[in-house]
Design an enzyme around this catalytic site. Structure first.
Site, PDB file in Angstrom:
ATOM      1  N   GLY A   8      -9.582  13.783  -2.112  1.00 22.87           N
ATOM      2  CA  GLY A   8      -8.470  12.847  -1.953  1.00 22.87           C
ATOM      3  C   GLY A   8      -8.119  12.196  -3.281  1.00 22.87           C
ATOM      4  N   ASP A   9      -7.044  11.435  -3.290  1.00 26.89           N
ATOM      5  CA  ASP A   9      -6.629  10.653  -4.463  1.00 26.89           C
ATOM      6  C   ASP A   9      -6.123  11.492  -5.642  1.00 26.89           C
ATOM      7  OD1 ASP A   9      -7.540   8.106  -3.279  1.00 26.89           O
ATOM      8  OD2 ASP A   9      -9.533   8.951  -3.595  1.00 26.89           O
ATOM      9  N   SER A  44       1.705  16.999 -13.925  1.00 32.18           N
ATOM     10  CA  SER A  44       2.127  15.599 -13.896  1.00 32.18           C
ATOM     11  C   SER A  44       1.469  14.856 -15.046  1.00 32.18           C
ATOM     12  CB  SER A  44       1.725  14.947 -12.571  1.00 32.18           C
ATOM     13  OG  SER A  44       2.023  13.562 -12.618  1.00 32.18           O
ATOM     14  N   HIS A  45       2.306  14.162 -15.812  1.00 32.97           N
ATOM     15  CA  HIS A  45       1.826  13.505 -17.026  1.00 32.97           C
ATOM     16  C   HIS A  45       1.931  11.995 -16.938  1.00 32.97           C
ATOM     17  CE1 HIS A  45       2.000  17.518 -18.991  1.00 32.97           C
ATOM     18  NE2 HIS A  45       2.923  17.677 -18.065  1.00 32.97           N
ATOM     19  N   SER A  46       2.539  11.499 -15.846  1.00 38.16           N
ATOM     20  CA  SER A  46       2.625  10.055 -15.649  1.00 38.16           C
ATOM     21  C   SER A  46       2.869   9.811 -14.172  1.00 38.16           C
ATOM     22  CB  SER A  46       3.773   9.466 -16.488  1.00 38.16           C
ATOM     23  OG  SER A  46       5.004   9.605 -15.803  1.00 38.16           O
ATOM     24  N   HIS A  76      -1.222   6.840  -0.465  1.00 39.32           N
ATOM     25  CA  HIS A  76      -0.563   7.718  -1.431  1.00 39.32           C
ATOM     26  C   HIS A  76       0.367   6.870  -2.287  1.00 39.32           C
ATOM     27  CE1 HIS A  76      -1.241  11.247   1.603  1.00 39.32           C
ATOM     28  NE2 HIS A  76      -2.349  10.738   1.135  1.00 39.32           N
ATOM     29  N   THR A  99     -12.754  -0.994  -5.911  1.00 39.96           N
ATOM     30  CA  THR A  99     -13.892  -1.027  -5.004  1.00 39.96           C
ATOM     31  C   THR A  99     -13.489  -1.818  -3.765  1.00 39.96           C
ATOM     32  OG1 THR A  99     -15.485  -0.869  -6.782  1.00 39.96           O
ATOM     33  CG2 THR A  99     -16.239  -1.925  -4.767  1.00 39.96           C
TER      34      THR A  99
END
Lengths: 320, 417
Positions: free
Chosen positions: B12-13, B397-399, B43, B294
């Site tokens: 994920g993430d 993807s760069h940003s 997301h 966290t």
């Protein structure tokens, strides 16, 4: 992945939903739905208006409106207004135990959702059906929509206790601005409703059939494409006589329908009805009295024989 | 009309949200369809003007005008979280998110009782936590499997009497099992659920076929394949099928089996939120994740080097992809490397779904495994990942914004101009 960003407080959530404004009443349609909602699908359907312990003397009322492009914003306005109809009927005492069904009419020759029919409801569940109506836009651009198909459904696919038990007709309001097709097309009936007909049904015959059990009105609202078109009005006057009514102000649609039912049920006369509306703070009294001027003079013909007469009455509705 | 399926090939993430947003920004997308998980999805989408939203139940394309969201029956729907999320969307300039939403009436509901039970169990596990998000999604799935005919579902919100009965039965069963639950009375819950039904379009399963024929759709996966209920590393998994399976099933029902482009999303650092195997974990990596702090239910957000062994396993478990979207390339110069083998093994083989003993044994081996690194940080990340996984990288993807995406190869993802 996540962590539950968003509050799940049950008290907040109820408030949030209540506050959430701007709900399009046609949420189903606006969500992109382009096919009939299963709850409104006429296929193999029979719509029943039945008595119950709570509603022992049910009065069936059906409001079907044209949702094609020529109607412009009329369907959305109707959708916002029609939920008030039940309350109005009950408050004014114009009908005993009203049960209301909403539905929508398109063009079976080119639209994807030519006929949508809800259920007879005695409470605000009827609003759910309104919300499920798909607004086609579309239409054929022929000045013609499938009203005859809707009348076919009402004639052969509805059962009402007000008729079966008491010999009283229900009320059918068709709100539109165009002509009907000259006959009920058997192929459309087969595809959309599921009946197997040997031949097409001429328009005049289906009008006879539907008016036998339904006191049928055609309302031509201002604000639609053909409003004020004498061609459309003459067409419906020819079929329904004085039950073809011009509605100058769409905001008065509920008052017009409610008072029409009140007149038919002999619960009120026109002057008293207009006075009732004034008392209730309605600004629509001018519109309503103009629309119903022709209706107020005569009481609805009562049907006393049970069951349906074996010989069809003459075309249209006979009035004094 | 090429529908696109977007799935995370890690824990994920990886950036599914930003990829879905880019897809919706670069072509006319009709609907974003969620096909697994529930409100625990998070997301993140950031717009060039700085607006940010963490999409949980609304599709990550919702910032783009007119793009709709459909929650299919495989999603666990949380009407309470949905209301809060809609409010935040309104605050960041999307006032009509609820109007663009359809929800399948068969979808299970997550309720305060599931949440309370979820937390009670997770607290009882103490140090042995599974990394649950505390939202009751797994609890809702488990209850739905045990009581399919009485589990509260979305359509029940339309009939308060039925919903009341089902919520009361749910509360009573969970209370009998776990003791008193920290949740409001049933009658206090009803108004929120019925208000949800009044406000949102609830549809049946036939609705989706029409949507799929109305325009291009993006299927937005939740979580990651390495957390899959059958292929993940038991017990550190989610109660959800995180592969393409549900999405492919929905397409098949609409007569469109196998017609969609399958896109796998990976970031150049393999990460994990919460406990469980992360073979390449490296606490010395100078990384932090702005969107993943966290939290008391999942604990720390952990960073590791690119774990090609685990991602190859995810690819095999998911049945392969047409292309990869590789994200976070802006971290390319932080010393990240690629792990192509472990000290004890260099391949992980997917097993048959349902063999949790096998998966638990795999977890034990992974917790003891050490990563092997054959070379230093790659100069050309997309080429190196392509070679390590034997799969083309079609998007980079760069940003965080849609503007930071580049189509590398492949015609299907090429934006409309």
């Amino acid at each position: 992945m996540g962590s539950g960003m968003w509050s799940t407080d049950v008290y907040d959530a109820a408030d949030r939903y209540r506050r959430a404004t701007g709900k399009s009443a046609f949420a189903y349609s606006d969500s992109g739905a382009r096919k009939v909602h299963p709850a409104l699908d006429p296929r193999d359907a029979m719509r029943e208006s039945r008595d119950s312990a709570e509603h022992p003397q049910s009065t069936a009322i059906t409001v079907l409106f044209d949702v094609t492009g020529s109607m412009r914003n009329v369907p959305r306005t109707l959708q916002a207004k029609l939920p008030q109809l039940l309350g109005l009927l009950l408050r004014q005492g114009y009908a005993r135990d009203p049960q209301i069904m909403f539905g929508a009419i398109g063009d079976a020759t080119c639209d994807r959702v030519p006929l949508q029919v809800g259920q007879f409801e005695s409470d605000n569940r009827m609003d759910d059906d309104l919300g499920r109506i798909v607004l086609e836009g579309g239409g054929g651009g022929q000045m013609t929509e499938s009203y005859e198909l809707a009348m076919y459904f009402m004639a052969r696919h509805t059962v009402t206790d007000c008729w079966e038990k008491r010999g009283r007709r229900g009320y059918l309001f068709i709100i539109g601005d165009e002509l009907a097709y000259p006959q009920v097309d058997r192929r459309q009936v087969s595809r959309l409703i599921g009946d197997d007909l040997r031949e097409d049904v001429p328009l005049a015959q289906i009008v006879d059939e539907v008016t036998r059990r339904w006191d049928t009105y055609y309302l031509l609202p201002a604000g639609s494409s053909y409003a004020g078109s004498t061609k459309v009005l003459d067409f419906w006057r020819d079929l329904l006589g004085q039950n073809a009514v011009v509605l100058d102000d769409l905001d008065a649609v509920c008052e017009t329908i409610a008072l029409t039912v009140g007149l038919g049920e002999q619960a009120v006369d026109l002057d008293q009805g207009i006075a009732d509306l004034k008392k209730a703070g309605s600004k629509a009294t001018g519109t309503v009295s103009k629309a119903l001027a022709r209706l107020g003079r005569g009481a609805r013909d009562q049907v006393a024989t049970l069951p349906a007469p074996s010989t069809p009455p003459t075309r249209g509705v006979t009035r004094l | 009309m090429n529908h696109v399926l977007v799935v995370d090939l890690g824990y994920g993430d990886a950036g599914k949200g930003t990829v879905v947003d880019w897809l919706c920004a670069t072509r006319p997308v009709h609907t974003v369809i969620r096909f697994n998980g529930g409100a625990q999805a998070a997301h993140n989408v950031v717009l060039r003007d700085g607006r940010h939203h963490t999409f949980a139940q609304f599709g990550a394309g919702t910032f783009r005008p007119g793009v709709r969201t459909h929650l299919s029956r495989h999603v666990v729907v949380d009407p309470l979280a949905l209301a809060a999320e809609a409010d935040h969307l309104a605050a960041v300039g999307v006032p009509d998110a609820l109007d663009r939403l359809t929800v399948d009436g068969e979808a299970l509901l997550a309720t305060p009782y599931h949440r309370a039970a979820n937390r009670a169990r997770e607290l009882a596990r103490g140090a042995d936590r599974h990394g649950s998000c505390g939202l009751g999604v797994g609890e809702a799935v488990a209850y739905g499997l045990a009581h399919p005919d009485s589990a509260p579902r979305v359509a029940d919100c339309r009939t308060p009497a039925v919903l009341r009965r089902r919520l009361a039965a749910l509360r009573d069963r969970l209370t009998a099992e776990l003791g008193p639950l920290d949740a409001p009375p049933v009658d206090d819950c009803l108004p929120a659920f019925t208000a949800f039904a009044d406000r949102v379009a609830i549809v049946d399963r036939s609705h989706l076929a029409g949507v799929l024929r109305a325009g291009t759709c993006v299927f937005e996966g939740a979580q990651g394949v390495l957390l899959d209920e059958w292929h993940g590393f038991h017990p550190y998994t989610t109660w959800s099928t995180t592969t393409f399976a549900n999405a492919e099933g929905l397409l098949a029902e609409a007569g469109l089996a196998g017609t969609a482009e399958r896109l796998g999303v990976l970031r150049i650092t393999t990460t994990r939120h919460g406990p469980g195997p992360l073979v390449t974990e490296d606490p010395t990596l100078p990384l932090a994740d702005v969107h993943n702090a966290t939290n008391p239910w999942q604990g720390r957000f952990r960073f590791g080097h690119f774990d090609a062994v685990a991602h190859r396993y995810a690819l095999a478990a998911a049945g392969g992809v047409d292309g990869l979207a590789l994200t976070h390339l802006d971290l390319a110069h932080r010393g990240l490397r690629i792990c192509r083998r472990y000290d004890s093994m260099d391949r992980l083989e997917p097993g048959p779904p349902g063999d949790l003993d096998r998966q638990a044994a795999l977890t034990t081996r992974l917790l003891a495994a050490r990563p092997g690194y054959d070379d230093g940080p790659p100069a050309d990340w997309p080429a190196a990942v392509e070679e390590a996984l034997g799969t083309p990288v079609t998007l980079t993807s760069h940003s965080p914004t849609a503007e930071g995406k580049q189509v590398r190869k492949g015609t299907l993802l090429t934006p409309f101009v």
